[in-house]
Design a protein around this motif. Structure first.
Motif, PDB file in Angstrom:
ATOM      1  N   UNK A 189       0.848  -0.459   0.005  1.00  0.00           N
ATOM      2  CA  UNK A 189       0.313  -0.220   0.385  1.00  0.00           C
ATOM      3  C   UNK A 189       0.744   1.491  -0.184  1.00  0.00           C
ATOM      4  N   UNK A 190       0.765   1.937  -0.611  1.00  0.00           N
ATOM      5  CA  UNK A 190       0.986   3.698  -0.924  1.00  0.00           C
ATOM      6  C   UNK A 190       1.299   4.331   0.714  1.00  0.00           C
ATOM      7  N   UNK A 191       3.015   4.044   1.017  1.00  0.00           N
ATOM      8  CA  UNK A 191       3.438   4.846   1.717  1.00  0.00           C
ATOM      9  C   UNK A 191       4.067   3.448   2.620  1.00  0.00           C
ATOM     10  N   UNK A 192       3.990   2.992   2.701  1.00  0.00           N
ATOM     11  CA  UNK A 192       4.152   1.931   3.243  1.00  0.00           C
ATOM     12  C   UNK A 192       6.328   1.484   3.045  1.00  0.00           C
ATOM     13  N   UNK A 193       7.154   1.433   4.485  1.00  0.00           N
ATOM     14  CA  UNK A 193       8.236   1.408   3.821  1.00  0.00           C
ATOM     15  C   UNK A 193       8.518  -0.230   3.841  1.00  0.00           C
ATOM     16  N   UNK A 194       9.227  -0.819   2.559  1.00  0.00           N
ATOM     17  CA  UNK A 194       9.440  -2.222   2.262  1.00  0.00           C
ATOM     18  C   UNK A 194      10.698  -2.378   2.184  1.00  0.00           C
ATOM     19  N   UNK A 195      11.293  -3.646   2.752  1.00  0.00           N
ATOM     20  CA  UNK A 195      12.581  -4.080   1.600  1.00  0.00           C
ATOM     21  C   UNK A 195      11.941  -5.387   1.037  1.00  0.00           C
ATOM     22  N   UNK A 196      12.821  -4.334  -0.272  1.00  0.00           N
ATOM     23  CA  UNK A 196      12.582  -6.141  -1.081  1.00  0.00           C
ATOM     24  C   UNK A 196      13.703  -6.454  -1.987  1.00  0.00           C
ATOM     25  N   UNK A 197      13.981  -7.576  -2.298  1.00  0.00           N
ATOM     26  CA  UNK A 197      15.515  -8.124  -2.690  1.00  0.00           C
ATOM     27  C   UNK A 197      14.307  -8.659  -3.704  1.00  0.00           C
ATOM     28  N   UNK A 198      15.339  -9.049  -5.131  1.00  0.00           N
ATOM     29  CA  UNK A 198      14.958  -9.748  -5.940  1.00  0.00           C
ATOM     30  C   UNK A 198      16.285  -9.317  -6.880  1.00  0.00           C
ATOM     31  N   UNK A 199      16.068  -9.892  -8.068  1.00  0.00           N
ATOM     32  CA  UNK A 199      16.659  -9.280  -9.410  1.00  0.00           C
ATOM     33  C   UNK A 199      16.758  -8.248  -9.779  1.00  0.00           C
ATOM     34  N   UNK A 200      17.722  -7.206 -10.198  1.00  0.00           N
ATOM     35  CA  UNK A 200      17.666  -6.551 -11.087  1.00  0.00           C
ATOM     36  C   UNK A 200      17.950  -6.548 -12.454  1.00  0.00           C
ATOM     37  N   UNK A 201      17.285  -5.491 -13.118  1.00  0.00           N
ATOM     38  CA  UNK A 201      17.729  -5.486 -15.153  1.00  0.00           C
ATOM     39  C   UNK A 201      17.239  -3.546 -14.682  1.00  0.00           C
ATOM     40  N   UNK A 202      18.528  -3.093 -15.871  1.00  0.00           N
ATOM     41  CA  UNK A 202      18.100  -2.411 -16.079  1.00  0.00           C
ATOM     42  C   UNK A 202      17.704  -1.726 -17.387  1.00  0.00           C
ATOM     43  N   UNK A 203      16.474  -0.972 -17.895  1.00  0.00           N
ATOM     44  CA  UNK A 203      16.079  -0.824 -18.830  1.00  0.00           C
ATOM     45  C   UNK A 203      16.603   0.993 -19.219  1.00  0.00           C
TER      46      UNK A 203
END
Length: 125
Positions: A63-77
């Protein structure tokens, strides 16, 4: 293998979309990540895409405004916008962790969400 971890606030509720080629659902949202210094603050926006079990989790909890840690595989576009070459980063999420809710809600809630299996196709959007 490359992996990226970011911490930041969500800019909008997760959107559910459908990959037109496979019919699989996926969720997208953006996270604002502070990257500047105290004297020169800067914010980068990172697009996040979720597949499999994380789609339902993202729909219910991101939800908008909540703080998260996100881990995954990056891609530059890289893309061209009105003659100007630009780039953005997208993370195919493997794990999402809620660090805190908006100020009007409880700040000490923490929830680890399940990992998405890595074998599904990551859609382009």
């Amino acid at each position: 293998m490359k992996e990226m971890t970011i911490i930041g606030h969500v800019g909008h509720d997760a959107e559910i979309r459908v990959n037109t080629q496979t019919g699989n659902e996926f969720a997208t949202f953006s996270v604002a990540v502070s990257v500047g210094t105290k004297d020169n603050p800067k914010t980068d926006w990172v697009d996040v895409v979720c597949n499999n079990k994380l789609v339902e989790v993202a729909q219910k909890h991101v939800k908008t405004g909540n703080k998260y840690l996100v881990r995954g595989f990056p891609t530059a576009i890289a893309f061209n916008q009105n003659g100007v070459l630009k780039a953005k980063i997208r993370i195919s999420a493997e794990r999402i962790r809620l660090l805190s809710r908006k100020a009007e809600e409880s700040e000490d809630y923490s929830q680890e969400f399940p990992e998405a299996p890595a074998d599904d196709e990551i859609p382009n959007f």
